[in-house]
Design an enzyme around this catalytic site. Structure first.
Site, PDB file in Angstrom:
ATOM      1  N   TYR A  33      75.731  38.551  10.906  1.00 24.80           N
ATOM      2  CA  TYR A  33      76.304  39.456   9.902  1.00 24.80           C
ATOM      3  C   TYR A  33      75.319  39.746   8.792  1.00 24.80           C
ATOM      4  O   TYR A  33      74.278  39.090   8.674  1.00 24.80           O
ATOM      5  CB  TYR A  33      77.612  38.882   9.355  1.00 24.80           C
ATOM      6  CG  TYR A  33      77.454  37.746   8.351  1.00 24.80           C
ATOM      7  CD1 TYR A  33      77.029  36.481   8.751  1.00 24.80           C
ATOM      8  CD2 TYR A  33      77.723  37.946   6.997  1.00 24.80           C
ATOM      9  CE1 TYR A  33      76.897  35.451   7.825  1.00 24.80           C
ATOM     10  CE2 TYR A  33      77.596  36.918   6.069  1.00 24.80           C
ATOM     11  CZ  TYR A  33      77.179  35.681   6.485  1.00 24.80           C
ATOM     12  OH  TYR A  33      77.037  34.660   5.573  1.00 24.80           O
ATOM     13  N   ARG A  52      66.423  42.007   8.435  1.00 24.02           N
ATOM     14  CA  ARG A  52      66.869  40.643   8.755  1.00 24.02           C
ATOM     15  C   ARG A  52      67.893  40.657   9.893  1.00 24.02           C
ATOM     16  O   ARG A  52      67.912  39.760  10.751  1.00 24.02           O
ATOM     17  CB  ARG A  52      67.455  39.968   7.510  1.00 24.02           C
ATOM     18  CG  ARG A  52      67.829  38.506   7.776  1.00 24.02           C
ATOM     19  CD  ARG A  52      68.251  37.780   6.530  1.00 24.02           C
ATOM     20  NE  ARG A  52      69.433  38.382   5.941  1.00 24.02           N
ATOM     21  CZ  ARG A  52      69.907  38.070   4.723  1.00 24.02           C
ATOM     22  NH1 ARG A  52      69.285  37.182   3.973  1.00 24.02           N
ATOM     23  NH2 ARG A  52      70.993  38.656   4.270  1.00 24.02           N
ATOM     24  N   LYS A 150      71.297  34.545  10.383  1.00 27.93           N
ATOM     25  CA  LYS A 150      72.526  34.751   9.588  1.00 27.93           C
ATOM     26  C   LYS A 150      73.741  34.853  10.525  1.00 27.93           C
ATOM     27  O   LYS A 150      74.245  35.942  10.789  1.00 27.93           O
ATOM     28  CB  LYS A 150      72.381  35.994   8.711  1.00 27.93           C
ATOM     29  CG  LYS A 150      73.392  36.046   7.566  1.00 27.93           C
ATOM     30  CD  LYS A 150      72.960  37.024   6.510  1.00 27.93           C
ATOM     31  CE  LYS A 150      74.008  37.277   5.448  1.00 27.93           C
ATOM     32  NZ  LYS A 150      74.386  36.094   4.682  1.00 27.93           N
ATOM     33  N   GLU A 182      70.028  24.800   0.016  1.00 28.48           N
ATOM     34  CA  GLU A 182      70.492  26.033  -0.630  1.00 28.48           C
ATOM     35  C   GLU A 182      71.957  25.886  -0.995  1.00 28.48           C
ATOM     36  O   GLU A 182      72.565  24.837  -0.745  1.00 28.48           O
ATOM     37  CB  GLU A 182      70.275  27.239   0.297  1.00 28.48           C
ATOM     38  CG  GLU A 182      70.974  27.096   1.639  1.00 28.48           C
ATOM     39  CD  GLU A 182      70.649  28.210   2.636  1.00 28.48           C
ATOM     40  OE1 GLU A 182      70.292  29.318   2.221  1.00 28.48           O
ATOM     41  OE2 GLU A 182      70.794  27.951   3.839  1.00 28.48           O
ATOM     42  N   LEU A 206      68.482  30.172   4.726  1.00 24.73           N
ATOM     43  CA  LEU A 206      68.493  31.603   5.015  1.00 24.73           C
ATOM     44  C   LEU A 206      67.432  32.280   4.151  1.00 24.73           C
ATOM     45  O   LEU A 206      67.291  31.951   2.969  1.00 24.73           O
ATOM     46  CB  LEU A 206      69.874  32.196   4.698  1.00 24.73           C
ATOM     47  CG  LEU A 206      69.968  33.670   5.091  1.00 24.73           C
ATOM     48  CD1 LEU A 206      70.078  33.827   6.604  1.00 24.73           C
ATOM     49  CD2 LEU A 206      71.139  34.353   4.414  1.00 24.73           C
TER      50      LEU A 206
HETATM   51  N1  PDD Z   1      75.453  35.033   1.762  1.00 26.07           N
HETATM   52  N2  PDD Z   1      71.897  31.415   1.822  1.00 26.07           N
HETATM   53  C1  PDD Z   1      73.054  31.504   2.500  1.00 26.07           C
HETATM   54  C2  PDD Z   1      73.518  30.327   3.271  1.00 26.07           C
HETATM   55  C3  PDD Z   1      73.811  32.700   2.470  1.00 26.07           C
HETATM   56  O1  PDD Z   1      74.962  32.776   3.144  1.00 26.07           O
HETATM   57  C4  PDD Z   1      73.331  33.798   1.691  1.00 26.07           C
HETATM   58  C5  PDD Z   1      74.072  35.106   1.625  1.00 26.07           C
HETATM   59  C6  PDD Z   1      72.121  33.647   0.985  1.00 26.07           C
HETATM   60  C7  PDD Z   1      71.534  34.761   0.163  1.00 26.07           C
HETATM   61  O2  PDD Z   1      71.041  35.805   0.968  1.00 26.07           O
HETATM   62  P1  PDD Z   1      70.992  37.307   0.437  1.00 26.07           P
HETATM   63  O3  PDD Z   1      70.231  37.275  -0.844  1.00 26.07           O
HETATM   64  O4  PDD Z   1      70.290  38.053   1.488  1.00 26.07           O
HETATM   65  O5  PDD Z   1      72.429  37.737   0.203  1.00 26.07           O
HETATM   66  C8  PDD Z   1      71.423  32.447   1.094  1.00 26.07           C
HETATM   67  C9  PDD Z   1      76.239  36.265   1.775  1.00 26.07           C
HETATM   68  C10 PDD Z   1      76.186  37.007   0.476  1.00 26.07           C
HETATM   69  C11 PDD Z   1      77.647  35.941   2.232  1.00 26.07           C
HETATM   70  O6  PDD Z   1      77.763  35.134   3.129  1.00 26.07           O
HETATM   71  O7  PDD Z   1      78.613  36.514   1.717  1.00 26.07           O
END
Ligand code: PDD
Length: 286
Positions: A33, A52, A150, A182, A206
Site C-alpha cells: 500500500y 516506492r 510497505k 521506527e 520503511l
Molecule cells: N505509514 N514507517 C512505517 C512503519 C510506516 O508505516 C510509515 C508510513 C512510515 C513513514 O513513511 P512515509 O513518510 O512514506 O509516509 C515509516 C503510513 C502513513 C500509514 O501506514 O498510514
C-alpha cells in the site's frame, strides 16, 4: 453524497465497491500500500510514493496492475470526485483473488486487485498535536524482517498504537537489539546538540518518503544529519525528538516512556523542519 472509491478500473460509491473473500490481501495480508497526503487539493510527493510502490511490488514478485501508468490520474480523479481539500489517498494492491485459498502464489491468470480511496481531513497541516507534541512509549519490535517493503501486515503496528493508548500515550517507538527502529507508522528522529539523528536505511525500517524529503531539506538548511541506530537511553536524553510520515508530516515528540524531553514542549529543530517541509512540499505538490 457517498464517497467514491476506485476498484479495479471502476469508480463506485463505497457501498457498491466489492472485493472477493478469496482476495489474498484479505486471507494472507499479501498486499502492498501507499498513503499520499493531499493539501489544498494537491498531492504531496506523488512521484516518491509511486516509486516506492513499484519497488514493493518488485520485491514481492507481485504482478503490476494494468492501470499502473494511470495512477496519478486516478489519484487526481478521486481527489476531485470527493472534493478533497486536505486529507489523503490510500492505495492498495494485492496479489488478487484465486479460485481457492492456497498458500502458493497464483499464476499469471489471476490479476492483481487495485483499490484506492480518499480520507478527508480538513486542516490536516494545522494539527493541535503538532503544537503540543506527542508522547511515545517504547515496545519491542517483533515485526518481520522486510520492513522496507510497505506491506499491509499492520497487526503489530495496530497493537502498538493500542498499547500506547492504554498507557495514556499517543504512539509507540519500536526497539530491536537495544536500538530504536521506527514508530508504528512513522520514522523516528532525535536531536542532540543541534544534530539530527535517525536510523540508517536498511531492511529494518520503511524508507519513508517524508524522511527522504525532510533529510534533504535539513541538509539544504545546513543542519547536521547523522543516519545511524540510536538507543532508547540516548533518545530519552536527547534535546528533542520527532517523527515523520505522510499523514503527520513532521510531528514533535515531547516524552519517551517516563522521560520528558527538554521542557516538555516541541523543540526548535522539529518546529523549523515542520515549517520547511510543509512550505516546500506545498510548492511542489501536483
Ligand atoms: N505509514 N514507517 C512505517 C512503519 C510506516 O508505516 C510509515 C508510513 C512510515 C513513514 O513513511 P512515509 O513518510 O512514506 O509516509 C515509516 C503510513 C502513513 C500509514 O501506514 O498510514
Amino acid at each position: 453524497m457517498s464517497r467514491i472509491v476506485y476498484v479495479n478500473g471502476e469508480y463506485l460509491p463505497e457501498e457498491e465497491a466489492k472485493v472477493s473473500v478469496f482476495d489474498r490481501g484479505f486471507l494472507f495480508a499479501d498486499g502492498v500500500y501507499e498513503v499520499t497526503s493531499v493539501l489544498g487539493g494537491k498531492l504531496l510527493d506523488f512521484e516518491g510514493h509511486a516509486r516506492r510502490l513499484r519497488r514493493s511490488l518488485d520485491e514481492l514478485d507481485m504482478p503490476t496492475p494494468e492501470a499502473m501508468d494511470d495512477l496519478l490520474e486516478i489519484h487526481r480523479e478521486l481527489v476531485a470526485r470527493n472534493s478533497i481539500v486536505d486529507g489523503m489517498v490510500y492505495l492498495q494492491i494485492t496479489r488478487g483473488a484465486p479460485a481457492d485459498r492456497d498458500f502458493a502464489f497464483p499464476g499469471a491468470e489471476v490479476p492483481p486487485t487495485l483499490v484506492l480511496f480518499t480520507q478527508s481531513k480538513p486542516g490536516l497541516a494545522e494539527s493541535p498535536a503538532a503544537e503540543r507534541g506527542i508522547r511515545v512509549i517504547s515496545i519491542p519490535d517483533i515485526r518481520w524482517g522486510r520492513r522496507d517493503i510497505k506491506t499491509v501486515q499492520l497487526l503489530y503496528p495496530s497493537m502498538g498504537k493500542m498499547m500506547a493508548k492504554a498507557a495514556g500515550a499517543d504512539d509507540a517507538w519500536m526497539i530491536e537489539d537495544g536500538a530504536v527502529t521506527e514508530g508504528t507508522s512513522n520514522n523516528a528522529y532525535i536531536v542532540k546538540g543541534g544534530k539530527i539523528i535517525t536510523r540508517n536505511l536498511g531492511t529494518e525500517i520503511l524508507h519513508g518518503i517524508t524522511r527522504a524529503a525532510v533529510l534533504r531539506f535539513a541538509r539544504e538548511a545546513q543542519m547536521e544529519v547523522e543516519e545511524r541506530p540510536f538507543t532508547l537511553a540516548e533518545a530519552q536524553e536527547a534535546d528533542e525528538a520527532f517523527i515523520t510520515s505522510a499523514s503527520t508530516f513532521v510531528m514533535p515528540v515531547v516524552a519517551i516512556d517516563d522521560a520528558t524531553l527538554g521542557d516538555g514542549t516541541p523543540g526548535p529543530v522539529a518546529r523549523r523542519l515542520r515549517e520547511i517541509y510543509l512550505d516546500e512540499s506545498r510548492k511542489t505538490a501536483i
